[in-house]
Design an enzyme around this catalytic site. Structure first.
Site, short mmCIF file in Angstrom:
data_model
loop_
_atom_site.label_atom_id
_atom_site.label_comp_id
_atom_site.label_asym_id
_atom_site.label_seq_id
_atom_site.Cartn_x
_atom_site.Cartn_y
_atom_site.Cartn_z
N ASP A 59 3.76 12.63 -5.47
CA ASP A 59 4.10 13.10 -6.82
C ASP A 59 4.17 14.62 -6.86
OD1 ASP A 59 1.42 13.68 -6.68
OD2 ASP A 59 0.87 12.66 -8.54
N SER A 60 3.84 15.28 -5.74
CA SER A 60 4.07 16.73 -5.62
C SER A 60 5.54 17.05 -5.81
CB SER A 60 3.59 17.23 -4.25
OG SER A 60 4.10 16.43 -3.22
N ASP A 98 3.67 7.31 -3.98
CA ASP A 98 2.55 7.83 -4.76
C ASP A 98 2.67 7.34 -6.20
OD1 ASP A 98 0.29 9.36 -4.76
OD2 ASP A 98 1.32 11.30 -4.71
N LYS A 128 -0.05 4.82 -2.91
CA LYS A 128 -1.25 5.66 -2.93
C LYS A 128 -1.63 5.92 -4.39
CE LYS A 128 -1.16 10.31 -1.97
NZ LYS A 128 -1.69 10.86 -3.24
N GLU A 130 -4.71 8.14 -6.89
CA GLU A 130 -5.81 9.10 -6.93
C GLU A 130 -7.00 8.52 -7.68
OE1 GLU A 130 -4.49 12.81 -8.62
OE2 GLU A 130 -2.80 12.98 -7.21
N GLU A 197 -8.54 15.50 -0.01
CA GLU A 197 -7.86 16.77 -0.30
C GLU A 197 -8.85 17.84 -0.74
OE1 GLU A 197 -4.36 16.55 -2.77
OE2 GLU A 197 -4.27 18.74 -2.98
O1 KIV Z 1 1.73 14.29 -3.80
C1 KIV Z 1 1.37 14.73 -2.69
O2 KIV Z 1 2.08 15.50 -2.03
C2 KIV Z 1 0.08 14.31 -2.19
C3 KIV Z 1 -0.37 14.87 -0.88
C4 KIV Z 1 -0.74 16.29 -1.03
C5 KIV Z 1 -1.45 14.09 -0.27
O3 KIV Z 1 -0.59 13.55 -2.80
#
Ligand code: KIV
Length: 310
Positions: A59-60, A98, A128, A130, A197
Site C-alpha cells: 500500500d506504499s 497488501d 498481508k 498490519e 518494520e
Molecule cells: O506497503 C509496503 O511497501 C510495505 C512494506 C514496506 C513492507 O508494507
C-alpha cells in the site's frame, strides 16, 4: 476467473514457482529471502527475472506512485488494479497483496472477502495485513478460507496517526515484549511469515529466533530471515522520505529527468522525429493522392528534410 491464468509454470531460468513452502524451506536452510515491492508490469517483470523471491504490491503505492502523504487513502480497487498488472509481469515470485486501510479492520467477514478478491481477481498468491494480536482472529479466518497471510508488526504505517509519525517501534523492554507477543500470536493464528518494520535489530533477531516461520525485515537489521524494501527507494524514484534503513542502488529519477529533458530539447529544436521515426507512403500513391486532393502550394523545407523516405 483468476487474472493470472498461467500461474505455476517454471520461470525462464527453470526455477519453480515460489510458494509459502519454499519460504519455509529457505528459513530452515538459513537462506535469506529477498522481497521487494512492485506496482506495475515492467517492474514486476524486472524483479522476477532478477530472482526476487517475494513481490509485494504494497500500500506504499499510495505514497510512491499516487503521491499521497501516507498510505491511508489508497482503496481496494486501486490496489487490485496494480495487483493485476504485477501478476501479468511475474512468473516465479510469490505475489503478496497488501490489504489497504479499512479493507480488513472493521469486520472479519469483509477482511476475508477482500483477501479473496486479491487471489480471485488480482492474481495474488497471498495477502498481508498490519497489526498484531488484535488481528489474530482476522488472520485465522482468512487462513481458514484457504489464503496465506503475511503479518506486519513494528511500524505499521496505517496506524501513523496513532503512532505519532513514522517512528521506530519496540525500543523499550515493554514495547519489545509486546512485539514478541504480537509475533507469537500471529504465528499461532497461521501467518506464513511476518514483516518486522523499524524495529531494533536485537529485538528483530530475537523474535526471529523464537518463531518457526520466516521474518522479513525492513529497518530491522540483519538478523531476520529476509529483507524487503520499497522499489522506488532502491531505484531513486522517490525522495519525499529517505528512511535511514533504505539503500539507493540507482538514481532512475535523475536518469528519467535527463531523458525527458533531452526529448523536449529534440522536439523544440526539430531534431525529433527524424526520418527513421516516420512512415512512408509509396511514391505512386502519394502522386495519386496529391492529384485528387490538390497539391499544397509548396512543401515546406521541414517536410522535405524530415519527411519519410520511400
Ligand atoms: O506497503 C509496503 O511497501 C510495505 C512494506 C514496506 C513492507 O508494507
Amino acid at each position: 476467473m483468476s487474472a493470472r491464468p498461467d500461474t505455476g509454470p517454471a520461470a525462464s531460468d527453470g526455477r519453480p514457482k515460489t510458494t509459502v513452502l519454499t519460504l519455509q524451506e529457505q528459513r530452515r536452510k538459513g537462506e535469506p529471502i529477498s522481497m521487494l515491492t512492485a506496482y506495475d508490469y515492467p517492474t514486476a517483470q524486472a524483479a522476477d527475472e532478477s530472482g526476487i523471491d517475494v513481490l509485494l504490491v504494497g500500500d506504499s503505492l499510495a505514497m510512491v506512485v499516487l503521491g499521497h502523504a501516507n498510505t491511508l487513502s489508497v482503496t481496494m480497487e486501486e490496489m487490485l488494479h496494480h495487483a493485476r498488472a504485477v501478476s501479468r509481469g511475474a512468473r516465479r515470485a510469490l505475489l503478496v497483496g497488501d490489504l489497504p486501510f479499512m479493507s480488513y479492520q472493521a469486520d472479519v467477514a469483509e477482511a476475508v472477502r477482500n483477501a479473496g478478491r486479491y487471489l480471485k481477481d488480482g492474481g495474488m498468491d497471498a495477502v498481508k495485513l498490519e497489526g498484531g494480536r488484535a488481528y489474530a482472529d482476522t488472520v485465522r479466518a482468512i487462513v481458514r478460507a484457504g489464503m496465506p497471510v503475511q503479518g506486519h508488526i513494528g511500524l505499521t504505517p496505517q496506524s501513523v496517526n496513532l503512532l505519532g509519525g513514522f517512528r521506530v517501534q519496540g525500543r523499550t523492554a515493554a514495547a519489545a515484549r509486546a512485539l514478541l507477543d504480537d509475533a507469537l500470536a500471529l504465528e499461532d493464528a497461521g501467518c506464513f511469515s511476518i514483516v518486522l518494520e523499524s524495529v531494533p535489530y536485537r529485538v528483530a533477531a530475537y523474535i526471529t529466533e523464537r518463531l518457526a516461520i520466516p521474518t522479513i525485515g525492513i529497518g530491522a537489521g540483519a538478523g531476520t530471515s529476509g529483507q524487503v524494501l520499497v522499489v522506488h527507494d532502491i531505484a531513486g524514484l522517490y525522495d519525499r522520505l529517505a528512511p535511514k534503513f533504505t539503500k539507493r542502488y540507482a538514481n532512475l529519477g535523475a536518469a528519467l529527468r535527463e531523458a525527458i529533458t533531452a526529448y523536449r530539447d529534440d522536439v523544440t529544436a526539430r531534431r525529433f522525429p527524424a526520418r527513421e521515426h516516420a512512415y512512408a507512403i509509396p511514391e505512386e500513391e502519394w502522386a495519386a493522392f496529391v492529384a485528387t486532393a490538390g497539391a499544397p502550394a509548396a512543401l515546406s523545407s521541414r517536410e522535405a528534410t524530415a519527411g519519410p523516405r520511400g
